[in-house]
Design an enzyme around this catalytic site. Structure first.
Site, PDB file in Angstrom:
ATOM      1  N   HIS A 351     -17.508  43.528 -23.155  1.00 54.33           N
ATOM      2  CA  HIS A 351     -16.630  42.349 -23.157  1.00 54.33           C
ATOM      3  C   HIS A 351     -15.973  42.080 -24.496  1.00 54.33           C
ATOM      4  O   HIS A 351     -15.303  41.056 -24.641  1.00 54.33           O
ATOM      5  CB  HIS A 351     -17.408  41.095 -22.759  1.00 54.33           C
ATOM      6  CG  HIS A 351     -17.892  41.075 -21.351  1.00 54.33           C
ATOM      7  ND1 HIS A 351     -17.171  40.504 -20.324  1.00 54.33           N
ATOM      8  CD2 HIS A 351     -19.010  41.578 -20.794  1.00 54.33           C
ATOM      9  CE1 HIS A 351     -17.852  40.633 -19.195  1.00 54.33           C
ATOM     10  NE2 HIS A 351     -18.980  41.289 -19.450  1.00 54.33           N
ATOM     11  N   LYS A 542     -10.435  26.526 -24.671  1.00 55.99           N
ATOM     12  CA  LYS A 542     -11.275  27.724 -24.783  1.00 55.99           C
ATOM     13  C   LYS A 542     -12.191  27.515 -25.979  1.00 55.99           C
ATOM     14  O   LYS A 542     -12.019  26.555 -26.737  1.00 55.99           O
ATOM     15  CB  LYS A 542     -10.410  28.970 -25.004  1.00 55.99           C
ATOM     16  CG  LYS A 542      -9.394  28.807 -26.159  1.00 55.99           C
ATOM     17  CD  LYS A 542      -8.465  30.016 -26.304  1.00 55.99           C
ATOM     18  CE  LYS A 542      -7.373  30.051 -25.273  1.00 55.99           C
ATOM     19  NZ  LYS A 542      -7.292  31.282 -24.514  1.00 55.99           N
ATOM     20  N   ARG A 543     -13.187  28.396 -26.156  1.00 58.02           N
ATOM     21  CA  ARG A 543     -14.019  28.290 -27.345  1.00 58.02           C
ATOM     22  C   ARG A 543     -13.139  28.314 -28.602  1.00 58.02           C
ATOM     23  O   ARG A 543     -12.073  28.951 -28.610  1.00 58.02           O
ATOM     24  CB  ARG A 543     -15.018  29.450 -27.406  1.00 58.02           C
ATOM     25  CG  ARG A 543     -16.137  29.341 -26.403  1.00 58.02           C
ATOM     26  CD  ARG A 543     -17.010  28.137 -26.698  1.00 58.02           C
ATOM     27  NE  ARG A 543     -17.815  28.339 -27.866  1.00 58.02           N
ATOM     28  CZ  ARG A 543     -19.144  28.342 -27.880  1.00 58.02           C
ATOM     29  NH1 ARG A 543     -19.831  28.142 -26.763  1.00 58.02           N
ATOM     30  NH2 ARG A 543     -19.808  28.523 -29.008  1.00 58.02           N
ATOM     31  N   LYS A 548      -8.798  33.388 -31.720  1.00 55.69           N
ATOM     32  CA  LYS A 548      -8.019  32.751 -30.653  1.00 55.69           C
ATOM     33  C   LYS A 548      -6.873  31.906 -31.225  1.00 55.69           C
ATOM     34  O   LYS A 548      -5.986  31.481 -30.511  1.00 55.69           O
ATOM     35  CB  LYS A 548      -8.933  31.905 -29.774  1.00 55.69           C
ATOM     36  CG  LYS A 548      -9.988  32.736 -29.010  1.00 55.69           C
ATOM     37  CD  LYS A 548     -10.913  31.830 -28.218  1.00 55.69           C
ATOM     38  CE  LYS A 548     -12.101  32.579 -27.607  1.00 55.69           C
ATOM     39  NZ  LYS A 548     -11.748  33.326 -26.385  1.00 55.69           N
ATOM     40  N   THR A 650      -9.835  34.636 -19.319  1.00 55.20           N
ATOM     41  CA  THR A 650      -9.824  34.271 -17.902  1.00 55.20           C
ATOM     42  C   THR A 650      -9.189  32.897 -17.726  1.00 55.20           C
ATOM     43  O   THR A 650      -8.651  32.593 -16.669  1.00 55.20           O
ATOM     44  CB  THR A 650     -11.253  34.266 -17.324  1.00 55.20           C
ATOM     45  OG1 THR A 650     -12.124  33.607 -18.259  1.00 55.20           O
ATOM     46  CG2 THR A 650     -11.747  35.678 -17.099  1.00 55.20           C
ATOM     47  N   LYS A 654      -6.577  31.190 -14.853  1.00 51.46           N
ATOM     48  CA  LYS A 654      -6.775  29.900 -14.163  1.00 51.46           C
ATOM     49  C   LYS A 654      -5.566  28.994 -14.377  1.00 51.46           C
ATOM     50  O   LYS A 654      -5.117  28.302 -13.464  1.00 51.46           O
ATOM     51  CB  LYS A 654      -8.044  29.219 -14.672  1.00 51.46           C
ATOM     52  CG  LYS A 654      -9.314  29.995 -14.325  1.00 51.46           C
ATOM     53  CD  LYS A 654     -10.501  29.549 -15.171  1.00 51.46           C
ATOM     54  CE  LYS A 654     -11.612  30.579 -15.136  1.00 51.46           C
ATOM     55  NZ  LYS A 654     -12.611  30.360 -16.198  1.00 51.46           N
TER      56      LYS A 654
HETATM   57  C1  Z57 Z   1     -17.746  36.074 -24.269  1.00 51.98           C
HETATM   58  O1  Z57 Z   1     -17.491  34.892 -23.696  1.00 51.98           O
HETATM   59  C2  Z57 Z   1     -16.853  37.135 -24.153  1.00 51.98           C
HETATM   60  C3  Z57 Z   1     -17.159  38.330 -24.743  1.00 51.98           C
HETATM   61  C4  Z57 Z   1     -18.345  38.483 -25.435  1.00 51.98           C
HETATM   62  O2  Z57 Z   1     -18.660  39.658 -25.991  1.00 51.98           O
HETATM   63  C5  Z57 Z   1     -19.222  37.420 -25.547  1.00 51.98           C
HETATM   64 BR1  Z57 Z   1     -20.792  37.627 -26.486  1.00 51.98          BR
HETATM   65  C6  Z57 Z   1     -18.940  36.223 -24.971  1.00 51.98           C
HETATM   66  C7  Z57 Z   1     -15.611  36.935 -23.355  1.00 51.98           C
HETATM   67  C8  Z57 Z   1     -14.340  37.514 -23.964  1.00 51.98           C
HETATM   68  O3  Z57 Z   1     -14.111  36.939 -25.218  1.00 51.98           O
HETATM   69  C9  Z57 Z   1     -13.161  37.217 -23.055  1.00 51.98           C
HETATM   70  O4  Z57 Z   1     -11.989  37.835 -23.536  1.00 51.98           O
HETATM   71  C10 Z57 Z   1     -13.440  37.719 -21.643  1.00 51.98           C
HETATM   72  O5  Z57 Z   1     -12.427  37.285 -20.756  1.00 51.98           O
HETATM   73  C11 Z57 Z   1     -14.771  37.199 -21.157  1.00 51.98           C
HETATM   74  O6  Z57 Z   1     -15.804  37.516 -22.066  1.00 51.98           O
HETATM   75  C12 Z57 Z   1     -15.151  37.788 -19.805  1.00 51.98           C
HETATM   76  O7  Z57 Z   1     -14.995  39.153 -19.785  1.00 51.98           O
END
Ligand code: Z57
Length: 808
Positions: A351, A542-543, A548, A650, A654
């Site tokens: 991810h 978002k976080r 970001k 994501t 949405k």
């Molecule tokens: C997290 O929320 C995501 C990746 C990580 O390695 C960790 Br730890 C936490 C997120 C990404 O930042 C997003 O870009 C992605 O859409 C989401 O994971 C789901 O794949």
């Protein structure tokens, strides 16, 4: 389910489960009565399908994830059962939405990764795949955020305090987990050489089950979360000696493991307790699968035919070594056989490419928590590297990069390498990201075996994020194309025919305005800020993370502020800038960015010269529940990460699904969203990831951009002047100094393209028919981003899994 039957069920549950007479029942009591009634219906389905799901030839997927962010259950379960309207009728005049709004949300995740897991459970259930989500039942989930004097303050999340109706404790399926200690060798009764692990602690994992019901599918999946308890028998010795406090201490110590979610998103905190959490839930889950496999009359030789296990990032990657340990140490299987089964069982989703998020554990720490696993990892690694050597003789650099053990300095166990070696497939979460996984992150693994690499672009569930949270738009769409789109999102494309229909556009605008009016009320109630629902709602939720680039958004706001101050008659589209998101408690820059947003908001919102044109709001405590009120009201979606940094995103999906247009970089799933909706319906700006890489390689100097652009320089100087900080010229210096000196995320380079692109947005919004047409087309073309599509791809291409009741 008729209103009469539901009404009787509510009354019964108020009586028998809640134990309150109707005359004095509070809204909380009613919430519980309704929730119990809905749970009854879900359980009925769960039990009815037991046979089908557990048939000997049915392969199951186990989705292992340290995080799940399901959001409140009641509203979604009513929707998925198709009984919302009848529940409303059954309540004759009582406010169902009020009751739904009372539910505490299980905040068992940080952000995108945990929410993705929850979307996938919804789709797995909807599509009738046999699945279990395995995770941790954190007693305290992600903290609640409040804002004091512009700063984030973290408040403990006590989600379990009012009780949790959706879960059922299953003490009979508890598992014992060992931690720490050492290993010994011995010779078994057949004269074979064996290893045993003598732990210095054991804890018990007790599963709590929450069935997740699919949308009109009659099917459920299970969310099985493990809670740590003290091993009863273990402290008897202490008890008998009268060491009561020693025994209690042991209990407190054990329960610590599932006490609290680590609140870091994309930043690892190499703490022992975190490793213990990971091992704890993985060991419980693997043992649970072994139990089920044996109970269904299979041998462990066929484990991989009964279960496929998806590793949601590397957090559960220790499962590779744990399954090996079980098969080899406990069930005395030969290594080669066990390794073959293991490799056929696991697949791994990556991810992130962010180096600070890639998990690695210092060897001494790892060995002291999991001494046997370290030995097993060494053996896995030895065999793996021998294989590599025969294919690439003499390439010691390659060996060092592929090794599960990082030996370049202080030694570490690299969890991503363990996951790679132990899986048959690895996937990224968007097309661009999956390419970067091959070329940037694991080029050596890609050389070894390119076939193992796949892409599965993320998706989101349209049930929660449109059907449930945007009833106005849902009704409007239903009216034109019927309601089957909610389980077949590609059918939204039929809306294209109405994109230019003026009547439809007016209805579309009316729904958006209603949603914005509702959000404006929430904003006023929660922050005191009054915003104009007819202004452009520009939203970044978002976080909070530097990559970001919430602060790039702030630079744009200050740019507008400065322009209006210089030219009070400036014609701009009135905008409301809305931010939401939590910062990791230890992430100083992220917390300072929150303070900056709030400080700019304070100055802008009270300045008579600009306050009718721009308003800035930071909505505290962004979570799933609040997100559901925000997405429907968005006109513009800010997806402005530095290209190459956001794996997918994501929230971008949405927001677009709710009719927002996107302003964004060519990053993550933005690339595919733009492809789908059409370049003419997407506001693109900024460096591509190749351009960003080249810029960095050539020696990036952010100061040059600042000095070459008087407007940008003015913005930075305004921050440094103390205007937003009651004269304190140093408060935001860490941000401005970083931007001028290092600027890791290339804000200075992307500033001018971003501000110019925002100018295009400004102009585009003035032509409301054209804007609305673009908005309709955005929704019409979002079919690809349903989590149903994503889950089908996992099932077909990775898990080789079939629905247990073929779709009608
Ligand atoms: C997290 O929320 C995501 C990746 C990580 O390695 C960790 Br730890 C936490 C997120 C990404 O930042 C997003 O870009 C992605 O859409 C989401 O994971 C789901 O794949």
């Amino acid at each position: 389910m008729s209103p009469e039957i539901l009404k009787a069920a509510f009354a019964d549950n108020l009586n028998f489960a809640v134990g309150r007479p109707a005359e004095i029942a509070t809204p909380e009591d009613w919430y519980q009565a309704i929730a119990f009634s809905v749970r009854d219906r879900i359980m009925h389905r769960w039990v009815r399908q037991f046979e089908k799901r557990n048939a000997p030839d049915v392969r199951q997927v186990a989705y292992l994830s340290a995080e799940f962010l399901p959001g409140p259950h009641l509203g979604n379960s009513l929707l998925n059962l198709g009984i919302t309207d009848n529940a409303r009728k059954a309540l004759a005049g009582q406010d169902l939405d009020l009751y739904i709004g009372l539910e505490e949300e299980p905040g068992l995740g940080n952000g995108g990764l945990g929410r993705l897991a929850a979307c996938y459970l919804d789709s797995l259930a909807t599509l009738c795949y046999p699945a279990t989500g395995y995770g941790i039942r954190y007693e305290f989930g992600i903290f609640d955020q409040s804002i004091k004097d512009g700063w984030q303050v973290e408040v403990t999340d006590k989600w379990l305090l009012p009780g949790n109706i959706w879960e059922i404790k299953r003490p009979n399926f508890a598992q014992v987990v060992k931690i720490g200690g050492h290993t010994e060798t011995y010779t078994d009764e057949h004269g074979a050489f064996r290893v045993r692990w003598i732990p210095d602690r054991v804890v018990v994992g007790v599963p709590y089950d929450t069935p997740i019901v699919g949308y009109l599918s009659d099917s459920c999946v299970l969310l099985r979360l493990w809670s740590a308890e003290a091993a009863q028998s273990f402290d008897f010795a202490d008890f008998n000696r009268g060491d009561y406090y020693g025994a209690v201490e042991e209990k407190v110590f054990s329960e610590n493991i599932s006490k609290v979610l680590y609140p870091n998103d994309e930043q690892l905190e190499g703490k022992r307790l975190r490793l213990e959490q990971q091992y704890f839930f993985v060991a419980c889950s693997i043992k649970d699968m072994i139990r089920l496999c044996l109970r269904r009359g299979s041998t462990l030789e066929r484990f991989h035919e009964m279960f496929c296990v998806q590793l949601n990032d590397t957090h559960p990657a220790i499962a590779v070594a744990e399954l090996m340990r079980q098969l080899v140490d406990k069930y005395a299987m030969p290594w080669e056989r066990a390794w073959d089964i293991t490799r056929r069982t696991f697949s791994y989703t990556n991810h992130t490419l962010m180096p600070e998020a890639l998990e690695k554990w210092p060897l001494p720490l790892f060995g002291s928590v999991l001494p046997r696993h370290l030995e097993i990892i060494y053996e896995i690694n030895r065999r793996f590297l021998d294989e590599v050597r025969t294919r690439f003789p003499g390439d010691e650099g390659k060996i060092a990069r592929l090794s599960i053990i990082d030996e370049s300095g202080e030694k570490y166990v690299r969890m991503a390498n363990l996951a790679m070696v132990g899986s048959h497939t690895v996937n990224g979460v968007a097309a661009l990201h999956s390419e970067l996984v091959k070329t940037q992150l694991f080029p050596d693994f890609h050389d070894l075996d390119p076939k193992r690499f796949q892409n599965v672009t993320n998706g989101v569930t349209p049930r929660r994020f449109l059907g449930l949270s945007n009833p106005g738009l849902t009704r409007l769409i239903d009216g034109r194309i019927g309601d089957s789109w909610l389980s077949n999102l590609d059918r939204l494309r039929e809306l294209e025919a109405f994109a230019g229909d003026v009547g439809f556009q007016q209805d579309w605008m009316r729904v958006k305005l209603e949603n914005k009016t509702r959000l404006a009320r929430i904003i006023r109630d929660r922050t005191g800020v009054v915003v104009d629902p007819s202004s452009l709602f520009d939203i970044q939720v978002k976080r909070i993370h530097e990559y970001k680039r919430q602060h790039l958004n702030v630079l744009h706001i200050i740019t507008l502020y400065q322009r209006i101050k210089h030219d009070p008659r400036l014609q701009i589209t009135p905008r409301t800038f809305l931010f939401g998101g939590k910062a990791a408690p230890g992430y100083f820059m992220a917390k300072l960015i929150i303070k900056l947003i709030n400080s700019v908001a304070e100055t802008v919102n009270q300045d008579p010269a600009v306050r009718d044109l721009i308003k800035v709001v930071f909505l505290p405590d962004y979570n799933v529940k609040h997100a559901q009120n925000i997405y429907p009201a968005a006109d513009l979606s800010e997806q402005i990460s530095t290209a190459g940094k956001e794996a997918s995103g994501t929230g971008n999906m949405k927001l677009s699904l709710n009719g927002a247009l996107t302003i964004g970089t060519l990053d993550g799933a933005n690339v595919e969203i733009r492809e789908e909706v059409g370049a003419e319906n997407f506001f693109l700006f900024g460096l591509t990831c190749e351009q960003a890489a080249r810029l960095r390689a050539g020696g990036y100097n952010p100061g040059d951009y600042c000095h070459g652009d008087p407007e940008l320089r003015g913005v930075i100087e305004l921050i440094d002047s103390g205007l937003f900080s009651h004269g304190d010229r140093d408060l935001f210096r860490p941000i401005t100094a970083h931007l001028l000196e290092r600027d890791d995320y290339l804000l200075m380079a992307d500033y001018r393209p971003y501000v110019n692109c925002q100018q295009e947005v400004d102009h585009a919004y003035r032509d409301r028919h054209h804007w609305t047409r673009m908005s309709i087309l955005n929704v019409a073309r979002m079919g690809k981003f349903s989590s149903d599509r994503a889950v089908r791809e996992y099932a077909d291409n990775i898990w080789k899994l079939k629905p247990f009741a073929p779709e009608a």
